[in-house]
Design an enzyme around this catalytic site. Structure first.
Site, PDB file in Angstrom:
ATOM      1  N   SER B  17      42.357  41.555  36.152  1.00 40.61           N
ATOM      2  CA  SER B  17      41.544  40.315  35.145  1.00 40.61           C
ATOM      3  C   SER B  17      43.231  39.655  34.632  1.00 40.61           C
ATOM      4  CB  SER B  17      41.285  40.542  33.892  1.00 40.61           C
ATOM      5  OG  SER B  17      40.723  40.309  32.654  1.00 40.61           O
ATOM      6  N   HIS B  44      39.091  36.941  36.721  1.00 46.31           N
ATOM      7  CA  HIS B  44      39.187  36.235  35.121  1.00 46.31           C
ATOM      8  C   HIS B  44      40.739  35.355  35.183  1.00 46.31           C
ATOM      9  CE1 HIS B  44      36.625  39.851  33.877  1.00 46.31           C
ATOM     10  NE2 HIS B  44      36.218  39.333  34.642  1.00 46.31           N
ATOM     11  N   ASP B 137      35.466  44.443  31.727  1.00 52.08           N
ATOM     12  CA  ASP B 137      34.135  44.359  32.642  1.00 52.08           C
ATOM     13  C   ASP B 137      34.717  44.934  33.844  1.00 52.08           C
ATOM     14  OD1 ASP B 137      32.640  42.508  34.186  1.00 52.08           O
ATOM     15  OD2 ASP B 137      33.863  40.887  34.943  1.00 52.08           O
TER      16      ASP B 137
END
Lengths: 288, 193
Positions: B17, B44, B137
């Protein structure tokens, strides 16, 4: 080499048990209630069934199956949870701009325009379409069929009420899609909700239709079905594309989700890309 | 060098991310060439279109990188990146599937969704790599990878640009290897050879 090795539980083969239970659930839904999920892509279906188990606070999929077998009142809720995808008004605005700029002028040549929104969920895209058709001066000639296999989703779509927190995103999308006014012209804000103008529904028929098993019901000049077929196996995707082909008039338009792939579907052979990037196609059956 | 199961890997999944693009540049840049298995990445990025991301990664690494396409069969020696706004899953037939289901761990695409579906398909033949990131996540997915017999490599949080993601995974799932980036590249080559 520095390696930290942490503890992890030995494999309890839960996954395998879940798989067997999901299969049994699918079988039960089909035999007992006539909803056939066997053509759904297994990985997403399994995730949704497991989420359903969590949200209904039952112990496992086996218990869920036992309950749906005996409790008919649960079924609409189960169907709703297994079906509703996330959407937003004017999702991927470039698609709506393209519809407005290149598809609507063709639709304008028809005295009566039939549009089928397949898998309308909570209706965000139906209302988006209605707004742009109104602004193009075509709405009064349109008949929009908004279908879904979930009665709960259809009831929500018919209400046209969405959380106000989404209004800003929807407004931005609307302008990016080429909207001519401001989105707030089309809704009333009340408490935490936005309620869309009931007149946007004048030419919309909400109806239950299951892509898995139901057939052709109209001749349409435009079909929208965005991010629905991604949940289907190759075979079911092909069946539905065949259904769309049979439902579209010659030269009719098909609009799919932005990242959908139809290259494995034999039924897609008659769909000629109008804009492959935006997944916008024309039914070239008989034209080529 | 062996995988956790001692079996040859069939695929690598990678999650990252915040700081992910730089970490991927470094990870891929340190490889001597394409790996003999497909590599599937969820990052992400907040970007609407990941194709620019793919081009950047490809030009910097010299390795083939493209956006994962629905229903596509992942190929060895190729790197696939999840498209923006969709969860990327590995279907039971080994092909890619997409979903627009709600966010998982505040994310879509979600690393958990990719790792969990990949773990079910590739099991003991899977290597999962979790890198820098600012949320948790990937932790659940990492645990699933290990439960299914796969090999989990977590970037050493002390060397990560943002340590939250690798730390969360270590806490929940532990790891088979916890290393700085250059050593992860080296390990991946060793495990695949």
């Amino acid at each position: 080499m520095a390696a930290k090795v942490g503890p992890i539980n030995p494999p309890p083969s839960r996954d395998e048990v879940d798989d067997i239970e999901v299969d049994a659930f699918v079988h039960a839904m089909s035999r007992r209630h006539g909803y056939d999920f066997s053509g759904y892509a297994p990985s997403s279906l399994k995730r949704r069934v497991l989420q359903l188990v969590q949200s209904l606070d039952v112990a496992h999929v086996g218990e869920l199956t036992a309950r749906v077998l005996r409790d008919d009142e649960m079924v609409p809720q189960v169907i709703a949870r297994l079906s509703v995808p996330v959407s937003e008004m004017f999702r991927n605005p470039a698609v709506f701009r393209k519809l407005r700029d290149e598809v609507f002028p063709v639709l304008a040549s028809y005295p009566q325009i039939n549009i089928w929104q397949a898998g309308c969920a909570h209706g965000q895209e139906v209302y988006s379409l209605a707004i742009l058709l109104k602004e193009a001066g075509l709405y009064d000639r349109c008949q929009i069929f908004a279908t879904d296999f979930s009665d709960e989703a259809l009831a929500k779509a018919q209400e046209g009420i969405f959380p106000i927190r989404d209004a800003r995103l929807y407004s931005e999308n609307y302008l990016a899609a080429g909207g001519r006014h401001t989105l707030s012209d089309y809704y009333h804000a009340r408490y935490d909700f936005m309620k869309l103008d009931a007149r946007l529904r004048d030419r919309v028929t909400f109806a239950n239709h299951n892509l898995v098993c139901d057939g052709v019901f109209c001749e349409a000049q435009l079909i929208l079905c965005r991010n629905v077929l991604i949940y289907f196996s190759d075979a079911l995707q092909d069946r539905v594309l065949g259904l769309f082909r049979s439902s579209l008039s010659r030269g009719g338009f098909l609009c799919l989700g932005n990242r959908e792939s139809i290259r494995f579907a034999p039924s897609a052979r008659d769909f000629a890309p109008l804009d492959a990037e935006l997944r916008l196609y024309r039914n070239a059956g008989g034209l080529l | 060098m062996k995988t956790a199961s001692g079996l040859p890997p069939h695929a690598i999944v990678v999650g990252c991310s915040a700081g992910g693009l730089a970490a991927l540049h470094q990870l891929l840049g340190a490889l001597s060439g394409p790996l003999p298995v497909p590599m599937v990445v969820v990052c992400h990025s907040g970007s609407e279109d990941m194709r620019m991301f793919c081009e950047l990664l490809e030009s910097r690494s010299g390795l083939p990188v493209s956006e994962a396409e629905e229903r596509q069969q992942p190929e060895p020696r190729h790197i696939y990146v999840a498209p923006s706004g969709y969860h990327l899953l590995i279907e039971r037939n080994g092909r890619f599937a997409l979903s627009v289901d709600p966010r998982v761990a505040f994310s879509r695409p979600s690393i958990d969704v990719l790792f969990e579906s990949a773990a079910e398909v590739w099991g003991e033949h899977l290597i999962a790599v979790l890198l820098t990131g600012a949320n948790s996540d990937g932790a659940e997915g990492s645990a699933r990878v290990r439960r299914c017999g796969g090999t989990l490599i977590v970037q050493d949080p002390e060397t990560a640009q943002v340590p939250v993601m690798p730390s969360a995974a270590l806490e929940l799932a532990g790891a088979d290897h916890c290393l700085p980036l250059p050593e992860i590249s080296f390990l991946l080559e060793a495990l695949c050879s």
